[in-house]
Write a protein that holds these residues in place. Structure first.
Motif, PDB file in Angstrom:
ATOM      1  N   SER A  59       0.826  -1.217   0.000  1.00 29.43           N
ATOM      2  CA  SER A  59       0.000   0.000   0.000  1.00 29.43           C
ATOM      3  C   SER A  59       0.856   1.261   0.000  1.00 29.43           C
ATOM      4  CB  SER A  59      -0.917   0.008   1.229  1.00 29.43           C
ATOM      5  OG  SER A  59      -0.155   0.020   2.427  1.00 29.43           O
ATOM      6  N   LEU A  60       2.103   1.135  -0.463  1.00 30.14           N
ATOM      7  CA  LEU A  60       3.058   2.244  -0.391  1.00 30.14           C
ATOM      8  C   LEU A  60       2.539   3.500  -1.083  1.00 30.14           C
ATOM      9  CD1 LEU A  60       5.820   3.382   0.303  1.00 30.14           C
ATOM     10  CD2 LEU A  60       6.742   2.262  -1.732  1.00 30.14           C
ATOM     11  N   SER A  61       2.100   3.376  -2.320  1.00 32.22           N
ATOM     12  CA  SER A  61       1.674   4.541  -3.087  1.00 32.22           C
ATOM     13  C   SER A  61       0.497   5.260  -2.436  1.00 32.22           C
ATOM     14  CB  SER A  61       1.305   4.117  -4.512  1.00 32.22           C
ATOM     15  OG  SER A  61       0.900   5.232  -5.276  1.00 32.22           O
ATOM     16  N   PRO A 103      11.864  15.737  -8.621  1.00 29.75           N
ATOM     17  CA  PRO A 103      11.376  16.048  -7.275  1.00 29.75           C
ATOM     18  C   PRO A 103       9.971  15.494  -7.058  1.00 29.75           C
ATOM     19  CG  PRO A 103      12.373  17.983  -8.276  1.00 29.75           C
ATOM     20  CD  PRO A 103      12.261  16.942  -9.362  1.00 29.75           C
ATOM     21  N   MET A 104       9.720  14.996  -5.877  1.00 29.32           N
ATOM     22  CA  MET A 104       8.412  14.441  -5.540  1.00 29.32           C
ATOM     23  C   MET A 104       7.690  15.439  -4.641  1.00 29.32           C
ATOM     24  SD  MET A 104       7.538  10.716  -3.858  1.00 29.32           S
ATOM     25  CE  MET A 104       7.973  11.181  -2.190  1.00 29.32           C
ATOM     26  N   THR A 105       6.670  16.090  -5.192  1.00 31.16           N
ATOM     27  CA  THR A 105       5.930  17.113  -4.455  1.00 31.16           C
ATOM     28  C   THR A 105       4.613  16.536  -3.959  1.00 31.16           C
ATOM     29  OG1 THR A 105       6.890  18.858  -5.837  1.00 31.16           O
ATOM     30  CG2 THR A 105       4.946  19.436  -4.545  1.00 31.16           C
ATOM     31  N   GLU A 106       4.285  16.832  -2.710  1.00 34.19           N
ATOM     32  CA  GLU A 106       3.052  16.317  -2.127  1.00 34.19           C
ATOM     33  C   GLU A 106       1.824  16.944  -2.785  1.00 34.19           C
ATOM     34  OE1 GLU A 106       3.396  17.168   2.006  1.00 34.19           O
ATOM     35  OE2 GLU A 106       4.742  15.489   2.406  1.00 34.19           O
ATOM     36  N   LYS A 107       0.734  16.209  -2.756  1.00 36.29           N
ATOM     37  CA  LYS A 107      -0.541  16.703  -3.261  1.00 36.29           C
ATOM     38  C   LYS A 107      -1.125  17.686  -2.251  1.00 36.29           C
ATOM     39  CE  LYS A 107      -5.069  14.943  -4.725  1.00 36.29           C
ATOM     40  NZ  LYS A 107      -5.905  13.718  -4.835  1.00 36.29           N
ATOM     41  N   SER A 108      -1.719  18.768  -2.736  1.00 39.65           N
ATOM     42  CA  SER A 108      -2.264  19.791  -1.849  1.00 39.65           C
ATOM     43  C   SER A 108      -3.600  19.354  -1.248  1.00 39.65           C
ATOM     44  CB  SER A 108      -2.453  21.106  -2.605  1.00 39.65           C
ATOM     45  OG  SER A 108      -3.113  22.054  -1.798  1.00 39.65           O
ATOM     46  N   LEU A 109      -3.690  19.408   0.054  1.00 41.50           N
ATOM     47  CA  LEU A 109      -4.926  19.060   0.759  1.00 41.50           C
ATOM     48  C   LEU A 109      -6.064  20.004   0.365  1.00 41.50           C
ATOM     49  CD1 LEU A 109      -6.251  17.478   3.293  1.00 41.50           C
ATOM     50  CD2 LEU A 109      -5.642  19.523   4.572  1.00 41.50           C
ATOM     51  N   VAL A 163      13.233  -4.170  -2.347  1.00 40.70           N
ATOM     52  CA  VAL A 163      14.091  -3.020  -2.038  1.00 40.70           C
ATOM     53  C   VAL A 163      14.373  -2.238  -3.314  1.00 40.70           C
ATOM     54  CG1 VAL A 163      16.404  -2.318  -1.309  1.00 40.70           C
ATOM     55  CG2 VAL A 163      15.131  -4.008   0.036  1.00 40.70           C
ATOM     56  N   LEU A 164      14.704  -2.959  -4.389  1.00 36.33           N
ATOM     57  CA  LEU A 164      14.931  -2.279  -5.677  1.00 36.33           C
ATOM     58  C   LEU A 164      13.644  -1.657  -6.205  1.00 36.33           C
ATOM     59  CD1 LEU A 164      17.387  -4.711  -7.525  1.00 36.33           C
ATOM     60  CD2 LEU A 164      17.904  -2.683  -6.168  1.00 36.33           C
ATOM     61  N   ASP A 165      12.501  -2.327  -5.963  1.00 36.34           N
ATOM     62  CA  ASP A 165      11.213  -1.759  -6.380  1.00 36.34           C
ATOM     63  C   ASP A 165      10.935  -0.449  -5.648  1.00 36.34           C
ATOM     64  OD1 ASP A 165      10.732  -3.798  -8.134  1.00 36.34           O
ATOM     65  OD2 ASP A 165       9.404  -4.925  -6.799  1.00 36.34           O
ATOM     66  N   ILE A 166      11.332  -0.387  -4.377  1.00 35.13           N
ATOM     67  CA  ILE A 166      11.130   0.832  -3.594  1.00 35.13           C
ATOM     68  C   ILE A 166      11.956   1.977  -4.180  1.00 35.13           C
ATOM     69  CG2 ILE A 166      11.593   1.907  -1.347  1.00 35.13           C
ATOM     70  CD1 ILE A 166      10.875  -0.857  -0.104  1.00 35.13           C
ATOM     71  N   LEU A 167      13.210   1.686  -4.517  1.00 33.08           N
ATOM     72  CA  LEU A 167      14.056   2.712  -5.131  1.00 33.08           C
ATOM     73  C   LEU A 167      13.500   3.147  -6.483  1.00 33.08           C
ATOM     74  CD1 LEU A 167      17.575   1.268  -4.244  1.00 33.08           C
ATOM     75  CD2 LEU A 167      16.433   3.234  -3.201  1.00 33.08           C
ATOM     76  N   THR A 168      12.942   2.191  -7.212  1.00 32.83           N
ATOM     77  CA  THR A 168      12.325   2.522  -8.501  1.00 32.83           C
ATOM     78  C   THR A 168      11.073   3.364  -8.300  1.00 32.83           C
ATOM     79  OG1 THR A 168      13.154   0.478  -9.487  1.00 32.83           O
ATOM     80  CG2 THR A 168      11.316   1.550 -10.604  1.00 32.83           C
ATOM     81  N   PHE A 169      10.287   3.027  -7.289  1.00 33.42           N
ATOM     82  CA  PHE A 169       9.061   3.777  -6.997  1.00 33.42           C
ATOM     83  C   PHE A 169       9.366   5.254  -6.749  1.00 33.42           C
ATOM     84  CE2 PHE A 169       6.306   5.690  -3.801  1.00 33.42           C
ATOM     85  CZ  PHE A 169       5.061   5.531  -4.372  1.00 33.42           C
ATOM     86  N   PHE A 170      10.434   5.514  -5.983  1.00 32.11           N
ATOM     87  CA  PHE A 170      10.801   6.897  -5.695  1.00 32.11           C
ATOM     88  C   PHE A 170      11.622   7.530  -6.820  1.00 32.11           C
ATOM     89  CE2 PHE A 170       9.928   5.407  -1.343  1.00 32.11           C
ATOM     90  CZ  PHE A 170       9.140   6.445  -0.886  1.00 32.11           C
ATOM     91  N   ASN A 171      11.869   6.759  -7.873  1.00 29.13           N
ATOM     92  CA  ASN A 171      12.601   7.255  -9.035  1.00 29.13           C
ATOM     93  C   ASN A 171      13.986   7.771  -8.633  1.00 29.13           C
ATOM     94  OD1 ASN A 171      12.944   7.739 -11.753  1.00 29.13           O
ATOM     95  ND2 ASN A 171      11.824   9.678 -11.761  1.00 29.13           N
ATOM     96  N   VAL A 172      14.720   6.882  -7.953  1.00 33.75           N
ATOM     97  CA  VAL A 172      16.018   7.245  -7.392  1.00 33.75           C
ATOM     98  C   VAL A 172      17.143   6.906  -8.368  1.00 33.75           C
ATOM     99  CG1 VAL A 172      17.639   6.768  -5.506  1.00 33.75           C
ATOM    100  CG2 VAL A 172      15.189   6.908  -5.048  1.00 33.75           C
TER     101      VAL A 172
END
Length: 420
Positions: free
Chosen positions: A82-84, A309-315, A384-393
């Motif tokens: 449920s990371l995303s 850059p990963m910017t948060e969604k505005s509430l 672990v590699l999927d996590i790095l890919t998710f954050f586009n590192v």
């Protein structure tokens, strides 16, 4: 004991028992655990193991054994699957806390009320005081008048906040204020307050707009007059957008709370009323205190750059990132992550936990810490590699070099054959 109960390994079980017995007697430890005294001796000798529940009892009574590392973190605990969704949901809740503290502050309340003008003659109980009168009675009357004016302004303001036309105006104002192509001069502000339609939606190039006047439209000033003659908003003549953004934020927050989307956080079952404290339930917030009992088996001691850059969604759906001319209050600013750090922990209960810290820049401290619980050890390294890919590192890690680091630190490799 049930066969399905989780057990610690013999070495860790030995550590726990020896630590407890160094503080208390073997007999007392056995009594606390509800087991026979000989079993304590067998665990000490490495012939028996503690269950996870028994270890928890010893932790609570005698603390963590000195041979076991305890890593204290304040973080959001998230499942990999449920990371995303959790990242977005938790960031919105964290924003809600910031916005609530902002809206609850006396500085914000006083700033909002200072922009409101009302006719004092309409306020029941209001008594005019002669300027030359400095008696104790006049001072008491002035205090009463201040209270009555404050309550009256709040009453009219809350009527406006719940008005559908005002919500339409907020939508129009946000769209225009965050449009970098629109010049924010005095003429723009004048139009925004006096000539923008807040009632009639118009479809323009496939987009719904509410700022095109027709023969009979309502603007913000007209809306205030409809609520009560003499009720008006007066914004700072030099920095009006700051005042306008505060009213928009308040309007958007009112709409959000009316939707009951975050009722489990704020407990707002009745309609939101500005001026009354908005209470957050701390036990429902995502950030909590954890102690990871185990060891760090992989630590990339560099800050890894995110490709984008990963910017948060505005509430409150107020995003000024595309408009350099719009400055938001600190409570409305969105976190943008450009770097992260990663560590991997192997716990005493044979679980793996990944720690991610997000950073706005290389020189700043982390603004968000996340613990990702890995449910299936067999999938650890690809995940672990999927996590790095998710954050586009940006990284050059492979499954093999992570496994080598984990093995060196005494972690468990599910796919490996252990030779002892």
């Amino acid at each position: 004991m049930k066969e399905t109960e989780t057990k610690l390994n013999k070495q860790i079980s030995k550590h726990y028992i020896e630590h407890a017995c160094s503080i208390s007697s073997s007999g007392q430890v056995a009594k606390e655990l509800g087991i026979e005294a000989p079993r304590v001796s067998e665990i000490k000798a490495g012939r028996r193991r503690l269950t996870a529940d028994e270890a928890q009892v010893l932790k609570e009574l005698y603390g963590t054994p000195s041979q076991s590392e305890g890593h204290w973190v304040v973080a959001e605990l998230i499942d990999f699957d449920s990371l995303s969704k959790s990242l977005v949901d938790n960031s919105l809740v964290n924003q809600l806390v910031k916005v609530s503290e902002f809206v609850n502050s006396e500085e914000f309340i006083d700033g909002i009320l200072s922009c409101i003008r009302v006719e004092e003659s309409r306020i029941r109980g209001y008594e005019r005081v002669q300027a030359v009168d400095i008696s104790d009675k006049s001072k008491g009357t002035e205090q009463k008048n201040k209270r009555l004016v404050r309550e009256y302004k709040l009453k009219l303001l809350n009527q406006m906040l719940s008005n559908a036309y005002f919500k339409n105006w907020c939508d129009t104002a946000v769209r225009l204020l965050t449009d970098g192509s629109v010049k924010k001069d005095f003429s723009f502000i004048d139009k925004l307050l006096y000539t923008k339609d807040v009632t009639t939606p118009t479809l323009v190039n496939g987009s719904v707009q509410r700022d095109i006047p027709n023969a009979d439209f309502t603007n913000l000033i007209g809306l205030c007059e409809q609520i009560e003659p003499g009720f008006a908003l007066t914004f700072d003549s030099y920095y009006p957008t700051e005042d306008i953004i505060r009213f928009i934020a308040l309007g958007r927050l009112t709409t959000l709370l009316e939707s009951q989307t975050f009722s489990h956080i704020v407990g707002a079952h009745a309609p939101f009323s500005f001026g009354k404290q908005l209470n957050i339930k701390p036990e429902r917030l995502p950030k909590k205190e954890y102690v990871i009992v185990g060891k760090c088996v992989w630590d990339d001691d560099r800050l890894l750059r995110l490709r984008e850059p990963m910017t948060e969604k505005s509430l409150l759906q107020i995003d000024a990132t595309s408009s350099s001319s719009l400055i938001l209050p600190e409570a409305l600013e969105l976190n943008a992550s450009k770097y992260l750090s990663i560590r991997l922990f192997y716990t005493e209960q044979y679980k793996y936990v990944v720690e991610i810290q997000l950073y706005p820049d290389e020189i700043y401290i982390s603004h968000r810490k996340i613990l990702i619980d890995i449910k299936e050890k067999e999938k650890l390294f690809p995940q672990v590699l999927d996590i790095l890919t998710f954050f586009n590192v940006e990284h050059h890690h492979t499954v093999n070099n992570i496994k080598a680091a984990v093995a060196k630190e005494g972690g468990y490799i599910p796919s490996a054959i252990y030779i002892e």
